[in-house]
Structure formats: structure tokens, C-alpha cells
Design a protein around this motif. Structure first.
Motif, PDB file in Angstrom:
ATOM      1  N   UNK A   1      46.516  16.062  20.551  1.00 43.79           N
ATOM      2  CA  UNK A   1      45.608  16.175  21.686  1.00 43.79           C
ATOM      3  C   UNK A   1      44.236  15.617  21.344  1.00 43.79           C
ATOM      4  N   UNK A   2      43.740  15.943  20.130  1.00 47.94           N
ATOM      5  CA  UNK A   2      42.427  15.449  19.718  1.00 47.94           C
ATOM      6  C   UNK A   2      42.446  13.926  19.565  1.00 47.94           C
ATOM      7  N   UNK A   3      43.541  13.398  19.016  1.00 50.01           N
ATOM      8  CA  UNK A   3      43.664  11.942  18.864  1.00 50.01           C
ATOM      9  C   UNK A   3      43.677  11.256  20.217  1.00 50.01           C
ATOM     10  N   UNK A   4      44.440  11.819  21.153  1.00 50.17           N
ATOM     11  CA  UNK A   4      44.505  11.253  22.510  1.00 50.17           C
ATOM     12  C   UNK A   4      43.137  11.276  23.171  1.00 50.17           C
ATOM     13  N   UNK A   5      42.405  12.391  23.004  1.00 49.21           N
ATOM     14  CA  UNK A   5      41.076  12.501  23.608  1.00 49.21           C
ATOM     15  C   UNK A   5      40.126  11.477  23.020  1.00 49.21           C
ATOM     16  N   UNK A   6      40.235  11.242  21.692  1.00 51.41           N
ATOM     17  CA  UNK A   6      39.370  10.267  21.032  1.00 51.41           C
ATOM     18  C   UNK A   6      39.670   8.863  21.533  1.00 51.41           C
ATOM     19  N   UNK A   7      40.968   8.524  21.638  1.00 43.51           N
ATOM     20  CA  UNK A   7      41.364   7.193  22.129  1.00 43.51           C
ATOM     21  C   UNK A   7      40.877   7.005  23.555  1.00 43.51           C
ATOM     22  N   UNK A   8      41.026   8.036  24.385  1.00 45.96           N
ATOM     23  CA  UNK A   8      40.580   7.952  25.776  1.00 45.96           C
ATOM     24  C   UNK A   8      39.086   7.694  25.845  1.00 45.96           C
ATOM     25  N   UNK A   9      38.319   8.375  24.970  1.00 41.46           N
ATOM     26  CA  UNK A   9      36.868   8.207  24.945  1.00 41.46           C
ATOM     27  C   UNK A   9      36.505   6.778  24.542  1.00 41.46           C
ATOM     28  N   UNK A  10      37.198   6.255  23.502  1.00 39.93           N
ATOM     29  CA  UNK A  10      36.902   4.911  23.011  1.00 39.93           C
ATOM     30  C   UNK A  10      37.287   3.863  24.039  1.00 39.93           C
ATOM     31  N   UNK A  11      38.408   4.067  24.739  1.00 39.94           N
ATOM     32  CA  UNK A  11      38.935   3.062  25.641  1.00 39.94           C
ATOM     33  C   UNK A  11      38.495   3.284  27.087  1.00 39.94           C
ATOM     34  N   UNK A  12      37.398   3.956  27.279  1.00 35.29           N
ATOM     35  CA  UNK A  12      36.871   4.149  28.621  1.00 35.29           C
ATOM     36  C   UNK A  12      35.387   3.813  28.642  1.00 35.29           C
ATOM     37  N   UNK A  13      34.891   3.615  29.854  1.00 37.67           N
ATOM     38  CA  UNK A  13      33.489   3.298  30.073  1.00 37.67           C
ATOM     39  C   UNK A  13      32.829   4.468  30.784  1.00 37.67           C
ATOM     40  N   UNK A  14      31.600   4.748  30.416  1.00 34.61           N
ATOM     41  CA  UNK A  14      30.859   5.839  31.038  1.00 34.61           C
ATOM     42  C   UNK A  14      30.049   5.322  32.214  1.00 34.61           C
ATOM     43  N   UNK A  15      30.227   5.934  33.379  1.00 31.70           N
ATOM     44  CA  UNK A  15      29.389   5.705  34.550  1.00 31.70           C
ATOM     45  C   UNK A  15      28.584   6.984  34.789  1.00 31.70           C
ATOM     46  N   UNK A  16      27.269   6.891  34.620  1.00 34.80           N
ATOM     47  CA  UNK A  16      26.408   8.034  34.933  1.00 34.80           C
ATOM     48  C   UNK A  16      25.746   7.776  36.285  1.00 34.80           C
ATOM     49  N   UNK A  17      26.079   8.589  37.279  1.00 33.86           N
ATOM     50  CA  UNK A  17      25.513   8.457  38.616  1.00 33.86           C
ATOM     51  C   UNK A  17      24.348   9.432  38.752  1.00 33.86           C
TER      52      UNK A  17
END
Length: 252
Positions: A13-29
């Protein structure tokens, strides 16, 4: 044995969360408007729907979304919203027609200021712009953070165009007093010359109109008509983005 299985599941679960964080972009509205807005989000035809497609953002509030790195789509602010006598959720500007807080795959009904993105496109670059092609309702600014390549410039429209909006393009408040949005000439008149359609569907046959120039002179970095690419599309690689509604100097 149960403890080993539990530990392995936690690591996965932690590995998946880390990959998701790395492979996503942050949009701050960020809502710097004086009033509440209701952001809407629409994924492109080849992009998966986002976990949220609409929410409320009160004055002074912000919300950060994780966006897949291969996503394309648009976002905007719905304004002057509320529930009618039947409980249906509607907005004067930027309404997506779902009747709910979530837009559920529906786009903004013009006029609305749009932020448009194609993430991880050609050469690994993000392409982004603020478009007034479908009209305008509030100021908006896109600011990339931490980009590694590309111009990574900020873009948007920082001024309130509603007050000086040409009379033929104005969208009035419910009581008829004041303008809450400014339509595009295409929406207002339906003329192919303003819509860049039919015989005017190429860059050679469709140029800026007096109405699109009103938007362009006030907001030179924003898209003002369909073939306004050269001065309106920006690129950046591996960036996160802050999207500010009603940025300075509008709030001064």
C-alpha cells in the motif's frame, strides 16, 4: 504468519501510494475572490474521469487535487450558484447542467473562463492555457511550480472584464443589474466569422475580431479566439500547478 501478511500488505500500500504521488501532478485551486465559487472539472475524451468533478470553494479557501500525469482536460469556476425551488443546483455562469455539485462529465456552459491542460504531451511537456474563447466570468491565473523544462511561464487573465464588457456580450444578474459574465461573439451572434467555422475554419480565413481583441488587449496571455495559439499556449515539464481564481491585482 498473519503478521507477515499484514506487513507485506502495508508495504504494498505504501509503495502504491508513493508511485501514485510520483506519477501525478498537483493542482492547487485557490479562491481569492470575494465570493464563493464552485470549481468544475472535465476530463478529455482520452483521459479517465477524476475522483471529483465539482465542489464548493469559499472565499479564502484552497484545495489540492492529484491529477494523473497523462491527463488532459479543463477546469473553471462556476459563479452565482444556488438551488432552485425544486432543489436543482444551477449557476448563472459556467453551469455544467448536471443539476448537482458534481459536474459528472459535463462541461461548462458558456460563458466561462477556462484553464486547459494536456499533461505529459509531446516531448514530455505539459501544455496549458487560459482560454476566453468561450467567454469570461472571472479572472484566473495559472502558475507552474518546480518545472524542469519548457518556458514554465505564468499565464491567465488578471482583470475584471465584466464591467466594461460590450453591451451585446453582457450576461446580467438575475435582477438585471450589473454584468456577471461576458459572452464570446460566437455565442452572442452565431456568426461563422466569429466562430471560426464553415468557410472560416482555417487560420488563413479566421482572424481576430473587434470583440476578441477586447479580450486580447485586456488579457494578452489568454486565448481570445480559436487560432490564437502563438501567444497563448505555454509549456512546462514535471511541474505542479497553482490555479488562482481572482488573483491580484483584481483583489486590490
Amino acid at each position: 504468519m498473519d503478521r507477515i501478511i499484514l506487513t507485506g500488505s502495508l508495504l504494498t500500500l505504501l509503495t502504491f501510494s508513493f508511485v501514485l504521488e510520483v506519477e501525478s501532478t498537483s493542482f492547487k485551486l485557490v479562491n481569492k475572490c470575494r465570493n464563493t465559487i464552485w470549481p468544475g472539472l472535465l476530463s478529455g475524451a482520452n483521459s479517465a474521469p477524476l475522483p471529483t468533478t465539482g465542489f464548493v470553494l469559499h472565499s479564502g479557501e484552497s484545495r489540492t487535487l492529484r491529477i494523473p500525469r497523462a491527463w488532459s482536460g479543463r477546469l473553471w469556476a462556476r459563479t452565482h450558484c444556488g438551488h432552485d425551488s425544486t432543489g436543482k443546483f444551477t449557476c448563472i455562469a459556467g453551469d455544467c447542467g448536471s443539476g448537482k455539485l458534481e459536474c459528472e462529465g459535463a462541461g461548462a456552459k458558456p460563458p466561462a473562463t477556462l484553464a486547459e491542460f494536456t499533461l505529459n504531451g509531446a516531448d514530455g511537456l505539459d501544455f496549458y492555457d487560459v482560454s476566453l474563447v468561450d467567454g469570461y466570468n472571472i479572472p484566473m491565473l495559472i502558475v507552474p511550480k518546480g518545472g524542469t523544462r519548457g518556458g514554465c511561464g505564468a499565464t491567465g487573465c488578471l482583470v475584471d472584464l465584466n464591467g466594461a464588457c460590450p453591451t451585446a456580450l453582457r450576461v446580467a444578474r438575475a435582477n438585471g443589474k450589473g454584468s456577471v459574465a461576458c459572452r464570446s461573439a460566437c455565442e452572442a451572434f452565431g456568426d461563422p466569422r466569429f466562430c471560426c467555422s464553415e468557410a472560416y475554419s482555417t487560420p488563413d480565413t479566421c482572424g481576430p475580431s473587434p470583440y476578441s481583441l477586447y479580450f486580447k488587449h485586456a488579457c494578452p496571455r489568454s486565448y481570445s479566439y480559436a487560432y490564437d495559439d502563438k501567444t497563448s499556449t505555454y509549456t512546462c515539464a514535471s511541474a505542479d500547478y497553482t490555479i488562482i481564481f481572482c488573483p491580484l491585482p483584481y483583489t486590490r
